[in-house]
Each structure stands twice: as C-alpha cells, then as structure tokens.
Design a protein around this motif. Structure first.
Motif, mmCIF file in Angstrom:
data_model
loop_
_atom_site.group_PDB
_atom_site.id
_atom_site.type_symbol
_atom_site.label_atom_id
_atom_site.label_comp_id
_atom_site.label_asym_id
_atom_site.label_seq_id
_atom_site.Cartn_x
_atom_site.Cartn_y
_atom_site.Cartn_z
ATOM 1 N N ALA A 88 1.074 -1.121 -0.259
ATOM 2 C CA ALA A 88 0.042 0.097 0.002
ATOM 3 C C ALA A 88 1.024 1.280 -0.190
ATOM 4 C CB ALA A 88 -0.718 -0.364 1.189
ATOM 5 N N TRP A 89 2.222 1.264 0.684
ATOM 6 C CA TRP A 89 2.758 2.505 0.842
ATOM 7 C C TRP A 89 3.450 3.004 -0.929
ATOM 8 C CZ3 TRP A 89 3.274 6.688 4.076
ATOM 9 C CH2 TRP A 89 4.291 7.142 3.961
ATOM 10 N N GLU A 90 3.620 1.632 -1.545
ATOM 11 C CA GLU A 90 4.556 1.700 -2.390
ATOM 12 C C GLU A 90 3.636 2.536 -3.792
ATOM 13 O OE1 GLU A 90 7.886 1.023 -5.120
ATOM 14 O OE2 GLU A 90 7.763 0.994 -3.371
ATOM 15 N N ILE A 91 2.259 2.231 -3.367
ATOM 16 C CA ILE A 91 1.455 2.284 -4.408
ATOM 17 C C ILE A 91 1.747 3.243 -4.332
ATOM 18 C CG2 ILE A 91 -0.784 2.015 -5.152
ATOM 19 C CD1 ILE A 91 -0.803 -0.635 -4.502
ATOM 20 N N ALA A 92 0.740 4.414 -2.849
ATOM 21 C CA ALA A 92 0.663 5.856 -2.480
ATOM 22 C C ALA A 92 1.915 6.396 -2.767
ATOM 23 C CB ALA A 92 -0.105 5.888 -0.842
ATOM 24 N N SER A 93 3.054 5.920 -2.603
ATOM 25 C CA SER A 93 4.123 6.851 -2.135
ATOM 26 C C SER A 93 4.442 7.403 -4.286
ATOM 27 C CB SER A 93 5.760 5.793 -1.839
ATOM 28 O OG SER A 93 5.856 5.015 -2.353
ATOM 29 N N ARG A 95 8.354 5.856 5.549
ATOM 30 C CA ARG A 95 7.745 4.395 4.925
ATOM 31 C C ARG A 95 7.972 3.414 6.418
ATOM 32 N NH1 ARG A 95 11.217 2.345 1.049
ATOM 33 N NH2 ARG A 95 12.420 1.552 3.120
ATOM 34 N N GLY A 96 8.556 3.699 7.002
ATOM 35 C CA GLY A 96 9.176 2.755 8.662
ATOM 36 C C GLY A 96 7.960 3.678 9.591
ATOM 37 N N ALA A 97 7.599 4.612 9.730
ATOM 38 C CA ALA A 97 6.316 4.943 10.387
ATOM 39 C C ALA A 97 5.128 4.140 10.187
ATOM 40 C CB ALA A 97 6.591 6.764 10.550
ATOM 41 N N PHE A 98 5.217 4.627 8.720
ATOM 42 C CA PHE A 98 3.383 4.282 8.194
ATOM 43 C C PHE A 98 3.300 2.042 8.750
ATOM 44 C CE2 PHE A 98 0.885 2.158 5.645
ATOM 45 C CZ PHE A 98 -0.274 2.127 5.052
#
Length: 111
Positions: free
Chosen positions: A24-29, A46-49
C-alpha cells in the motif's frame, strides 16, 4: 498535511481495501512522487507507517509513541515539529517525515 501525510492517508485507504501495508505504501508513494526518486524511497516515513501496522523497524517506536500521545491528548492542537519534540523527549534528532505520517492518519481518523 505534508506530502508524506498524503501518502500515508492514501496508503491507509489501500490497506482498508485489502492491500498489505508495505504494498500500500509503495503504490501510494508512487502516486505522490516519481517512482525511484529520493522522496519516494525515503525510509523514515515508510518505517513510521509500517510501524503503525506492527512492522518492526527503527521508526516504529517513534510512530507508536506519537500515536499514544495523540490518543491521550485528543483535544490538543499540535504541529508535527512539536509532536516530534515530545516523542524525542529531549534527544536532539532531526524530524524526517515520521510525524507527518502519524498526525495525518490520526487527524483523518484512520488510526
């Protein structure tokens, strides 16, 4: 909301739709930044998320501490810089997008 906050909110939406947090982070970023640029691959936000989704990493404790503070002070108006200072508890370290992630998700009602 900063750009990492925007990424976090988008990514949380993807998680709610069934994606794994890392994907999800990869897509959104990649929707906010150019794929492969330094902002898109930056590890601290990313680490915080991911830390908020119980993944381990050096930024997970910061994110969890920030969330704990926000939950215990629900009516406070706070900036990312002030939240970082509270989380760091006197330690001098540069904020690197982690608090934008946590505060944006919190204010959006996603955590």
């Amino acid at each position: 909301m900063g750009k990492y906050g925007l990424v976090a909110v988008k990514a949380a939406g993807f998680v709610n739709d069934g994606k794994e947090p890392r994907e999800a982070w990869e897509i959104a970023s990649c929707e906010v930044f150019l794929r492969g640029c330094s902002s898109q691959i930056k590890g601290c936000p990313r680490g915080a998320f991911l830390g908020l989704y119980n993944h381990q990493g050096k930024n997970a404790p910061y994110a969890k501490a920030a969330l704990e503070y926000l939950k215990s002070h629900p009516n406070s108006s706070i900036t990312v810089n002030r939240l970082w200072k509270i989380v760091m508890d006197g330690e001098s370290k540069k904020h690197n997008g982690q608090m934008d992630v946590v505060l944006s998700l919190y204010l959006a009602g996603l955590i």
